[in-house]
Write a protein that holds these residues in place. Structure first.
Motif, PDB file in Angstrom:
ATOM      1  N   ALA A 275       0.831  -1.193   0.000  1.00 18.33           N
ATOM      2  CA  ALA A 275       0.000   0.000   0.000  1.00 18.33           C
ATOM      3  C   ALA A 275       0.870   1.249   0.000  1.00 18.33           C
ATOM      4  N   LEU A 276       1.941   1.183   0.755  1.00 21.81           N
ATOM      5  CA  LEU A 276       2.836   2.344   0.825  1.00 21.81           C
ATOM      6  C   LEU A 276       3.513   2.592  -0.517  1.00 21.81           C
ATOM      7  N   ASN A 280       3.280   5.812  -2.859  1.00 23.38           N
ATOM      8  CA  ASN A 280       4.407   6.587  -3.388  1.00 23.38           C
ATOM      9  C   ASN A 280       4.332   6.681  -4.897  1.00 23.38           C
ATOM     10  N   TYR A 281       4.029   5.527  -5.503  1.00 19.83           N
ATOM     11  CA  TYR A 281       3.965   5.479  -6.959  1.00 19.83           C
ATOM     12  C   TYR A 281       2.887   6.402  -7.470  1.00 19.83           C
TER      13      TYR A 281
ATOM     14  N   PRO B 135     -10.313  -2.486   1.745  1.00 23.69           N
ATOM     15  CA  PRO B 135      -9.703  -1.372   0.991  1.00 23.69           C
ATOM     16  C   PRO B 135      -9.865  -0.025   1.699  1.00 23.69           C
ATOM     17  N   LYS B 136     -11.009   0.115   2.389  1.00 29.40           N
ATOM     18  CA  LYS B 136     -11.197   1.384   3.121  1.00 29.40           C
ATOM     19  C   LYS B 136     -10.124   1.529   4.198  1.00 29.40           C
ATOM     20  N   SER B 137      -9.938   0.435   4.924  1.00 27.60           N
ATOM     21  CA  SER B 137      -8.963   0.412   6.006  1.00 27.60           C
ATOM     22  C   SER B 137      -7.561   0.674   5.452  1.00 27.60           C
ATOM     23  N   ARG B 138      -7.289   0.080   4.312  1.00 32.89           N
ATOM     24  CA  ARG B 138      -5.990   0.205   3.660  1.00 32.89           C
ATOM     25  C   ARG B 138      -5.760   1.641   3.174  1.00 32.89           C
ATOM     26  N   ASN B 143      -3.309   6.985   3.618  1.00 26.30           N
ATOM     27  CA  ASN B 143      -3.421   8.439   3.782  1.00 26.30           C
ATOM     28  C   ASN B 143      -2.655   8.929   5.021  1.00 26.30           C
ATOM     29  N   ARG B 144      -2.781   8.120   6.104  1.00 25.56           N
ATOM     30  CA  ARG B 144      -2.079   8.516   7.339  1.00 25.56           C
ATOM     31  C   ARG B 144      -0.570   8.515   7.127  1.00 25.56           C
TER      32      ARG B 144
END
Lengths: 328, 328
Positions: A275-276, A280-281, B135-138, B143-144
């Motif tokens: 996810a990170l 970034n991408y 996906p919401k949690s992800r 975002n954080r």
């Protein structure tokens, strides 16, 4: 063997009439045979149509479920049966034409035979005529003899006796002529009747041979169709056997299957790291909604806007960049 | 082979629904099979009735003429064909009862299977629910992280940084719980889905075996009738062959014959003498119309009042006294 030449004599000489009337039955039975075959052809046609309808019923069998492919076996078999019976209908219709054609030939032969029989009919009538005269002539002679005998017993005078004797002689002469006429008519009748009887028999023989040939053709058509139908039944049985339960289950699984990949377990570290990287991408790509390759999240979730129903992303977007609508 | 256990996974986990809907097609195909066999039974019954009508047509064939005895062959054959098809109708009607009985058994088995499937349906729904949260949690976690990274780049004060980090940790924790929930729901779904898939396959297997047994019975009845029909055809052909043209001519001559005795020639002397003897006898008998025995005149003429049509005097009045009506 000359059956007709032997069995149609007898009292009153009705034999000729019996044979003549019987000849007229020939075309009747030919017509009846055509009617019979026509009725059979209609029956086969009706059966054929009903089978075609049955085939439709089979093709309307539900295409869903595991049994579905077997309806095709029913459909094919019903169609083939319909065809077998339709073919028999056509063969029988052709046969009816043969029968009718023969009926026309038969009428021509009968016309000829009737012409030839005229002489015999005359001989029958002449014999009947002279046979009727005979007893009268005989009775007359008998009466004259008895008159003469009575006069002799009553010892009547010679003149009366001579007169009676002359009458008796004349009566005897008349009776002799009647007997001669009868014998002549009888001989003529016997010859002509024998000729006609043989001719009638030959006619019936030809008729029966022709009819039996037509029956043979009928039996042959029916039998051929029966063999074909047997093949259709055999094929049906074989096809049902060939479609095994296992095959039906496999076919169903392959055609109606939703996919072989189970939803994979998620690893939190990998999922959150991905996810990170993705974040970034996306930031680098100016948030154009593009995700980096090779970072597909929950396997149950990735979809592509261009996918066909049920297709997995990687089936469709090979090597391309993927847009994630929803990972769930 | 576990086809269902392999092919009904894939995206969105629709496999369970496909298998569940497919199960419902089982009773549909059973009902359709009963309908198909019922239609076939009706077709055979119609054919049988038509054959009985055809037999009637054959028995109405003219009894006169030489061909007449062959109508009996047609009649017998048509009657037997009618019987064969009627028997098939009855067998198929019995088979329909078997199919309907099986249909009832099937519904019971389905009820049980539906009950067992409830747990799987729940698992599918739970998995769908947690997959939607994921996906919401992800996204929240992403975002954080990005907020925190942005603050770091902007060298924001420590307090803000700590606050962002706490938020990121909370988001990570939430994501971890979502992943755990998903993994748990996924594992439960996989196990239950596999169980159900195997149960659905077993149900379909039993269904298909039962249906194939019914098809076998259908094919067997149709085939048996086909063999019987073949025998009727063979018999028909044989009977037609057996009734030879010669036999037909002889039969006709014997049944319709008018007599084998030709009218004999008359001898004048014998005929007139017989008349005299007869006259004397009649005179002695008081002219009661009786003739002396053994003095029959022209052979074509003697008749007896008690005779059956065409019978000769001596056939009927054996040893009795004869009355002469007409010697012609």
């Amino acid at each position: 063997m000359s059956y007709f030449g032997e069995h149609f004599w007898g009292e009153k000489n009705h034999g000729f009439d019996v044979l003549y009337q019987s000849m007229k039955q020939g075309p009747v039975s030919t017509k009846e045979l055509a009617d019979f075959i026509r009725e059979r052809a209609t029956i086969e046609e009706t059966y054929s149509k009903a089978m075609a309808k049955l085939s439709k019923l089979a093709s309307n069998g539900t295409p869903m479920g595991t049994f579905a492919p077997l309806w095709e076996v029913f459909r094919v078999s019903s169609d083939k049966l319909a065809l077998c019976h339709l073919e028999l209908t056509r063969k029988l219709q052709d046969l009816i034409k043969d029968v009718l054609r023969y009926g026309e030939e038969q009428l021509k032969a009968h016309k000829k035979c009737k012409e030839e029989a005229v002489g015999t009919l005359d001989a029958v009538q002449v014999l009947a005529g002279v046979s009727q005269l005979l007893p009268k002539s005989r009775e007359n002679y008998l009466n004259r003899c008895m008159d003469q005998e009575r006069l002799r017993r009553e010892s009547t005078n010679q003149k009366e006796m001579d007169k009676a004797e002359t009458k008796t002689k004349k009566a005897a002469e008349s009776l002799r002529r009647s007997v001669e006429k009868y014998n002549s008519a009888r001989a003529d009748f016997e010859q002509k009747m024998l000729d006609s009887a043989l001719r009638f028999q030959a006619l019936e023989e030809t008729h029966l041979r022709h009819m039996k040939a037509l029956l043979g053709s009928y039996a042959h058509s029916v039998e051929n169709t029966h063999v074909q139908i047997g093949q259709v039944h055999e094929e049906f049985k074989q096809n049902i056997e060939n479609v095994s339960v296992e095959m039906l289950l496999r076919k169903f699984a392959e055609s109606k299957g939703t996919g072989r990949e189970k939803p994979g377990p998620l690893d939190f570290e990998a999922y959150s790291t991905a996810a990170l990287q993705e974040g970034n991408y996306e930031a680098a790509a100016g948030r154009q909604g593009l995700s980096p390759p090779g970072t597909e999240p929950a396997r149950a979730g990735a979809t592509c806007s261009c996918r066909r129903p049920g297709a997995r992303v990687r089936d469709v977007c090979r090597g391309g960049r993927r847009r994630f609508h929803c990972p769930a």
